[in-house]
Scaffold this active site. Structure first.
Site, PDB file in Angstrom:
ATOM      1  N   GLY A 253      -3.530  10.731   2.497  1.00 12.47           N
ATOM      2  CA  GLY A 253      -3.409  11.277   1.159  1.00 12.47           C
ATOM      3  C   GLY A 253      -2.373  12.396   1.120  1.00 12.47           C
ATOM      4  CB  CYS A 254      -0.198  13.616  -1.599  1.00  9.53           C
ATOM      5  SG  CYS A 254      -1.356  13.650  -2.976  1.00  9.53           S
ATOM      6  CG  PHE A 255      -3.957  17.889  -2.320  1.00 12.81           C
ATOM      7  CD1 PHE A 255      -3.114  18.991  -2.376  1.00 12.81           C
ATOM      8  CD2 PHE A 255      -4.577  17.488  -3.499  1.00 12.81           C
ATOM      9  CE1 PHE A 255      -2.893  19.680  -3.561  1.00 12.81           C
ATOM     10  CE2 PHE A 255      -4.361  18.157  -4.693  1.00 12.81           C
ATOM     11  CZ  PHE A 255      -3.517  19.253  -4.725  1.00 12.81           C
ATOM     12  CB  ALA A 256      -5.050  14.470   3.486  1.00 14.16           C
TER      13      ALA A 256
END
Length: 322
Positions: free
Chosen positions: A130-133
């Protein structure tokens, strides 16, 4: 050797970014791009930035035998449905950009090269992070590898509107988002699960809280994550630790400038990190483009690794600095 590529769900933001990158990738041949909603229409009708770049047309059907690798760009929970409904030849590699397999179930490998590049090279199925991850994990992996995550982690991170996908909602309309900011899913964001999983892969005893406050920003692309936790060493020791960890990783850089900003990474596959020491706390700022390093660019990086290419192939993208 050309890599034959199929794309499922090519009409969304991640599909559009994937097409933009792959059309300029020297080893890529796009065999088909699928979209049920746009079937029969030229790709550039949906992705206006590709006018003059390709004459590809969206298809509703697909011939998996024409692909060496299949990118799944549909929404979350759609990849499991797609794979259950279709028989994919075992020779076809799969790179999924949804959340569906990030727990590494059903033979998928978590595709963060800075965490497990060697494992990715031999994988048949990749679960793209994921992007935030991605932004938060890259801020913390060096500490985890050194066993130095000893206290709670605090994260304040802001993302552009494209992080919410292309479907309209009350919080993605321009009239609401412009000149506005809000938090959402405080302490409960779905990426926390994969962040903990990645940190524990390096520091098995990590069990402290990750206090994550995500923000919706009034811009289109990019993520800035500001992460802090207790750190006993000096700022020089922290910088040495981070530079050593990322020395062999071409897309993640530690900046010693007084500050960093999103324009340094937007439109690129880079992550730039900046470290500061405040009392007992180490502050790590992390910036990425949510659609490239946070999604489609990282997916192509994983494809490069699987097929034995230099991982930077087709990804030497310049940021738009002004």
């Amino acid at each position: 050797m050309k890599i034959n590529i199929g794309i499922i769900g090519g009409a969304g933001y991640t599909g559009g970014e994937l097409l933009r990158i792959l059309l300029n990738h020297p080893q890529a041949n796009i065999s088909f791009v699928n979209s049920k909603s746009q079937a029969g229409k030229p790709v550039y009708h949906t992705h206006g930035d590709l006018l003059g770049e390709t004459e590809l047309t969206f298809a509703d059907e697909q011939d998996f035998s024409k692909a060496d690798v299949l990118f799944l760009c549909s929404g979350h929970n759609e990849s499991k449905k797609f794979l259950a409904a279709n028989v994919i030849p075992e020779s076809v590699k799969i790179i999924d950009l949804s959340t569906d397999f990030r727990d590494e179930s059903e033979g998928f490998v978590y595709g963060l090269p800075e965490l497990q590049r060697e494992k990715i090279k031999t994988a048949n199925k990749i679960a793209n992070p994921g992007c935030f991850a991605t932004s938060i994990e890259l801020a913390l992996l060096p500490l985890a590898q050194a066993g130095l995550l000893k206290d709670d982690v605090h994260v304040s991170a802001i993302t552009g509107s494209t992080g919410a996908g292309q479907s309209l909602s009350a919080t993605t309309h321009f009239s609401w988002r412009n000149n506005n900011i809000s938090i959402y899913k405080a302490f409960t964001h779905q990426h926390l699960k994969e962040i903990n999983q990645s940190l524990q892969a390096l520091q098995a005893d990590f069990g402290k809280a990750i206090n994550f406050i995500p923000y919706r920003g009034n811009f289109t692309r990019g993520i800035m994550a500001n992460v802090y936790t207790k750190f006993d060493g000096t700022i020089q020791e922290a910088q040495e630790l981070y530079k050593a960890y990322y020395a062999a990783h071409p897309f993640t850089h530690v900046s010693e400038a007084s500050e960093i900003d999103l324009k340094q990474v937007v439109n690129t596959n880079k992550c730039i990190l900046h470290l500061e020491k405040h009392g007992d706390n180490l502050l790590i700022s992390s910036v990425i483009d949510n659609l490239t390093k946070g999604a489609s660019g990282q997916a192509v990086q994983n494809m490069n690794l699987i097929f034995g290419l230099d991982e930077t192939t087709g990804l030497k993208l310049k940021p738009v600095g002004f």
